[in-house]
Enzyme design. Structure first.
Site, PDB file in Angstrom:
ATOM      1  N   ASP A  76       0.828  -1.205   0.000  1.00  0.00           N
ATOM      2  CA  ASP A  76       0.000   0.000   0.000  1.00  0.00           C
ATOM      3  C   ASP A  76       0.873   1.270   0.000  1.00  0.00           C
ATOM      4  O   ASP A  76       1.877   1.342   0.719  1.00  0.00           O
ATOM      5  CB  ASP A  76      -0.862  -0.033   1.270  1.00  0.00           C
ATOM      6  CG  ASP A  76      -1.949   1.021   1.303  1.00  0.00           C
ATOM      7  OD1 ASP A  76      -2.861   0.932   0.475  1.00  0.00           O
ATOM      8  OD2 ASP A  76      -1.892   1.922   2.162  1.00  0.00           O
ATOM      9  N   GLU A  98      14.251 -15.034   0.428  1.00  0.00           N
ATOM     10  CA  GLU A  98      14.652 -16.084   1.381  1.00  0.00           C
ATOM     11  C   GLU A  98      13.757 -17.310   1.226  1.00  0.00           C
ATOM     12  O   GLU A  98      14.026 -18.363   1.790  1.00  0.00           O
ATOM     13  CB  GLU A  98      14.519 -15.564   2.826  1.00  0.00           C
ATOM     14  CG  GLU A  98      15.572 -14.549   3.211  1.00  0.00           C
ATOM     15  CD  GLU A  98      15.210 -13.848   4.525  1.00  0.00           C
ATOM     16  OE1 GLU A  98      14.280 -14.273   5.233  1.00  0.00           O
ATOM     17  OE2 GLU A  98      15.879 -12.838   4.833  1.00  0.00           O
TER      18      GLU A  98
HETATM   19  C1  NOJ Z   1      -4.576   2.855  -0.813  1.00  0.00           C
HETATM   20  C2  NOJ Z   1      -5.696   1.932  -0.487  1.00  0.00           C
HETATM   21  O1  NOJ Z   1      -6.041   1.213  -1.642  1.00  0.00           O
HETATM   22  C3  NOJ Z   1      -6.827   2.800   0.020  1.00  0.00           C
HETATM   23  O2  NOJ Z   1      -8.015   2.067   0.161  1.00  0.00           O
HETATM   24  C4  NOJ Z   1      -6.397   3.425   1.313  1.00  0.00           C
HETATM   25  O3  NOJ Z   1      -7.403   4.322   1.752  1.00  0.00           O
HETATM   26  C5  NOJ Z   1      -5.094   4.195   1.155  1.00  0.00           C
HETATM   27  N1  NOJ Z   1      -4.113   3.476   0.393  1.00  0.00           N
HETATM   28  C6  NOJ Z   1      -4.491   4.490   2.502  1.00  0.00           C
HETATM   29  O4  NOJ Z   1      -4.002   3.311   3.080  1.00  0.00           O
END
Ligand code: NOJ
Length: 553
Positions: free
Chosen positions: A217, A265
């Site tokens: 993310d 790993e």
């Molecule tokens: C991207 C994620 O897909 C989204 O749903 C989220 O709100 C933001 N990153 C923050 O983590």
């Protein structure tokens, strides 16, 4: 020097293939909205396990699980309170192990979502940071700063949060902390070695349990220039040179180089895909074999249903992938955007945020057309080299739930924008499994987000075995892809000669006579010769109707 022994995980898929991710069909499960076995209104891990046979019948190679970790759900689980556990509202670690085993028995890989840019404000580290004084090691895991102005009562900089408002929030003793998203999502400081070590621990924790890969993310947000004076940032207009203070900085790649060593790993090495909203030429850097291997390509997701747009994006991305040694990725929908069956049914250029504010009434949605185009786009994408990401419910042809009552909206965007942007709840409504009954078979009498009254018409029960349903179409397309997909070659076919790039038909050949032809126009065109393998809708006699894709062999 001897090579270190590879770690053997708790569970492995039936067929070993270290390169599985390069051309996988990956199905995104949004756990809270998939299947609810305990009737509390939230989908759970055991619910996903009960649906593994369904996922297997769809033919997908892997599932990507959006966060299922303990979370106060300030941002749908992307506010993680503990990276190495399962949210008790969603189940237990044993449930997760059972899901991984069940998926592997069906030869389906499992990808877990890692959220390294920020934790939840309920994470033990952040609680400790609040309890500790300014300048303490506890605060040094996050980005705490003194405020601006004579008495420090102004935020340290004018940086804005992705959900609206300032990216800084003040705490009791007067310091401010940075959050690129909601205030409940404080940003970690990746300069801190403790932060780095902890995430390596997390990668190993899930890899040891048999997880096959990770979705990362906000991968482009980890390295920040926090030196003062703070420079302005504008993510939407990211420069191409890594000079934005907050996003897509060159230093971020060092972090992912280290992650690659951890992922390697394992035997086979763990896969990873970056969510990095960076311009295409810089996005591929995250996907280098020495880093994550893949990065989401959101170009099609942002493009209109248009032949020239699709052709250009595909050409550019395939060329870039070839250069970097990564595989391409293709995404039309996910949990952050209006579903593609809906986007394509609105006039080109519609501002979907504004449209949602009208409860989906203006402009008027042509749902039939949207779905027709969505199926055509999906079939085109499934014929491309690289991997395809499918978002739960698109295989049922679900439309965006645009009229969720205001008092039931959950997206932090709704609150942070002072109720001017509804946000992403409309694509996160629980899946309809049955034509009728409480929550259309999702499980609870009252699902955490309300489903549209006509959802049963698009349920698995309604579509299963119906030859023309979207579900049958996805099953046929994915099965055919499994038989046909090999290598990464693609040759463009001349469609209507002199129209060249203005042509409304996009056609290409893969190998052994497999061709994909999409008519983006409205009027039918002659159907090229060959045996029809699968079509996005029934074909006329000798013609390829408008807004239709066909595969020929
Ligand atoms: C991207 C994620 O897909 C989204 O749903 C989220 O709100 C933001 N990153 C923050 O983590």
């Amino acid at each position: 020097m001897s090579t270190p022994a590879k770690t053997t995980p708790a569970s492995t898929p039936r067929t070993p293939d270290p390169d599985w991710w390069r051309d996988a069909v990956v199905y995104q499960v949004y756990p809270r909205s998939f299947a609810d076995t305990d009737g509390d209104g939230l989908g759970d891990v055991a619910g996903i396990t009960t649906r593994v046979p369904y996922l297997s019948s769809l033919g997908v190679d892997a599932i990507w699980l959006s966060p299922f970790f303990p979370s106060p759900l300030a941002d749908g689980g992307y506010d993680v309170a503990d990276y190495r556990d399962v949210d008790p509202k969603l189940g237990t670690l044993d449930d997760l192990d059972a899901l991984v085993r069940a998926a592997h028995e069906h030869d389906i890989r499992v990808i877990v979502d890692i959220v390294p840019n920020h934790t939840s404000d309920q994470h033990e580290w952040f609680r400790a940071a609040l309890a500790a004084p300014a300048g303490s090691p506890e605060r040094a895991r996050y980005v705490f700063r003194d405020g601006a102005g004579p008495d420090g009562s102004l935020p340290p900089s004018d940086w804005v949060s992705n959900f609206g408002g300032s990216a800084w929030t003040r705490v009791e003793d007067g310091q401010w902390y940075l959050h690129l998203f909601a205030p409940e999502q404080p940003d970690l400081d990746w300069e801190n070695p403790e932060v780095r070590a902890d995430f390596e621990h997390t990668l190993r924790f899930w890899s040891d349990r048999g997880v096959d890969g990770f979705r990362v993310d906000v991968a482009h947000g980890l390295a920040k220039d926090l030196s003062t004076p703070y420079r302005p940032s504008d993510e939407k207009a990211l420069p191409l040179d890594g000079s934005d203070p907050l996003y897509d900085r060159d230093e971020v790649h060092e972090i992912f180089g280290t992650w690659r060593q951890v992922l390697d790993e394992y035997d086979p090495p763990r896969a990873a895909v970056a969510e990095a909203w960076a311009p295409a030429p810089r996005r591929v850097l995250y996907a280098r074999p020495t880093e994550l291997g893949q990065a989401f390509n959101f170009d099609l997701l942002e493009a209109p249903f248009d032949a020239a747009a699709f052709r250009g994006i595909i050409q550019r991305n395939l060329a870039m992938s070839e250069q970097s040694g990564a595989s391409s990725t293709w995404v039309l929908s996910n949990h952050d955007v209006v579903r593609h069956a809906t986007r394509y049914g609105l006039p080109t250029g519609t501002d979907t945020d504004a449209w949602l504010m009208t409860d989906g009434t203006a402009p008027v949605l042509d749902a039939e057309r949207g779905l027709r185009r969505a199926r055509a786009a999906t079939l085109l994408v499934l014929a491309l080299p690289g991997s395809s990401y499918v978002y739960q419910g698109e295989e049922l042809g679900l439309q965006e739930a645009a009229a969720i009552p205001h008092d039931q909206l959950q997206d932090p965007k709704w609150i942070r924008t002072g109720h001017t942007v509804k946000g992403r709840d409309g694509c996160r409504v629980p899946i309809p499994w049955t034509t009728s009954g409480p929550s259309f078979g999702f499980g609870a009498v009252a699902p955490h987000l309300p489903q549209p009254a006509d959802f049963g018409r698009s349920s698995v029960e309604a579509e299963d075995g119906e030859p023309d349903s979207t579900l049958s179409f996805y099953r046929a397309a994915i099965a055919a892809r499994r038989r046909l997909q090999q290598g990464e070659e693609l040759h463009w076919l001349d469609t209507d000669g002199d129209q060249g790039s203005r042509s409304r038909v996009v056609a290409f050949a893969r190998h052994d006579g497999w061709r994909s032809v999409t008519n983006f126009g409205v009027d039918p065109v002659p159907l090229p010769s060959g045996t029809v393998v699968v079509a996005s809708r029934p074909l006329g006699d000798g013609v390829l109707p408008g807004e239709t894709t066909v595969w020929l062999a």
